[in-house]
Design a protein around this motif. Sequence first.
Motif, PDB file in Angstrom:
ATOM      1  N   UNK A 225      30.731 156.471  32.717  1.00  0.00           N
ATOM      2  CA  UNK A 225      30.881 157.265  31.506  1.00  0.00           C
ATOM      3  C   UNK A 225      31.578 158.600  31.794  1.00  0.00           C
ATOM      4  N   UNK A 226      31.124 159.275  32.842  1.00  0.00           N
ATOM      5  CA  UNK A 226      31.719 160.591  33.132  1.00  0.00           C
ATOM      6  C   UNK A 226      33.151 160.457  33.659  1.00  0.00           C
ATOM      7  N   UNK A 227      33.414 159.368  34.386  1.00  0.00           N
ATOM      8  CA  UNK A 227      34.800 159.171  34.861  1.00  0.00           C
ATOM      9  C   UNK A 227      35.723 158.852  33.684  1.00  0.00           C
ATOM     10  N   UNK A 228      35.257 157.980  32.797  1.00  0.00           N
ATOM     11  CA  UNK A 228      36.090 157.560  31.662  1.00  0.00           C
ATOM     12  C   UNK A 228      36.273 158.690  30.638  1.00  0.00           C
ATOM     13  N   UNK A 229      35.399 159.702  30.715  1.00  0.00           N
ATOM     14  CA  UNK A 229      35.513 160.813  29.759  1.00  0.00           C
ATOM     15  C   UNK A 229      36.657 161.755  30.133  1.00  0.00           C
ATOM     16  N   UNK A 230      37.196 161.627  31.335  1.00  0.00           N
ATOM     17  CA  UNK A 230      38.292 162.512  31.766  1.00  0.00           C
ATOM     18  C   UNK A 230      39.551 162.226  30.940  1.00  0.00           C
ATOM     19  N   UNK A 231      40.241 163.277  30.578  1.00  0.00           N
ATOM     20  CA  UNK A 231      41.369 163.149  29.644  1.00  0.00           C
ATOM     21  C   UNK A 231      42.450 162.180  30.129  1.00  0.00           C
ATOM     22  N   UNK A 232      42.701 162.152  31.420  1.00  0.00           N
ATOM     23  CA  UNK A 232      43.799 161.315  31.918  1.00  0.00           C
ATOM     24  C   UNK A 232      43.335 160.012  32.554  1.00  0.00           C
TER      25      UNK A 232
END
Length: 255
Positions: A225-232
Motif C-alpha cells: 500500500x505505501x509503495x503503491x501510494x508513491x506518485x511515480x
Amino acid sequence: MSKQNLSRRKIVAANWKMNLDIDEAAEWLGEVGPALKDDDCDVFVFPSSVMIGDLMDMYEGDMLVFGAQNCSHKDSGAYTGEVSAKQLASVGIELVILGHSECREHFGETNEIIKQKLQQAVQNELMPIFCCGEPLEVRNKNEQKNYVKQQLEESLFGFSAAAITDIIIAYEPIWAIGTGLNATPEQAQEMHAFIRAEIAAKYSNEIAQQIRILYGGSCKPTNAKELFACADVDGGLIGGASLNPKDFLAIIRAL
Ligand code: PGA
C-alpha cells in the motif's frame, strides 16, 4: 489488452520465476481467477513458458493477461532451448519480461543483449516489461542513479517515441529481490521519479507521463500500500508473494 496508457492504469504482475508445476498453477488460477472482479488495474501473470498455453486455455475470465518471463534476442535459428518473441506472439502471448536481474546474473545478459531482446519483442508486438535496478554495492556507494541511467541508455533509449510508450519499466533494486528487504517508499519514489525525468529529457514530458514504472523487490501485502501510494509508482512486479494466491490478491487490493 489496451496499449494506450494515457491514464497510467496501474499494474500488478506476478512473476512466478521457475516455480509451480501445472497442478499448482491450475490451483492458483482457480483461486485468483474468480476473485478478480472490477479491480481498477491490469493484472499480469508470468508462468514458465511451457505451461502458458494450458493456463490460457483453462482461464475463463478476461482480467488476467499472461506473459513470458524471457525471450531470445534472435529471430530464429540454431539456439537450442531458446524461445523467440515471434513464437510467443504466435500462440497469443502479449507480454514478456526482459532484463530481469536474475537473467543478467545467471545467464550473462548484457545491456546490449537486452536491447536486442526488446527489439524482438517490439517487432513482434509483445509488450515488454523492461527491468532495471542496481546491486547493493552500487547503492552503498550512492551511485544507483548513474547505474540505472546507463541501463536505460544502453537498452532502451534507442527506441522511437512511438515504441517507447508501449514498454513498461520495472525498477527492481537487486538488493531487494527475494531478500525480504524492500526499498522504502522514499527510495522507490526517488528512483521512479528519476527514471521518469530521464525519459522526459530523452523524449518528452508527455511521453514520460504515459510510461508505467513498476516497483519490484520484496513487495508484499504489508508494504504494497505505501509503495503503491508513491506518485511515480504505477504498480508492482511481484515475485515470492505472487506464488500465494491470498497474498497476491491482497497486493492487488492494496492498490
Ligand atoms: P520478489 O521478486 O518479489 O520475490 O523480491 C521480484 C522480482 O524478481 O520480480
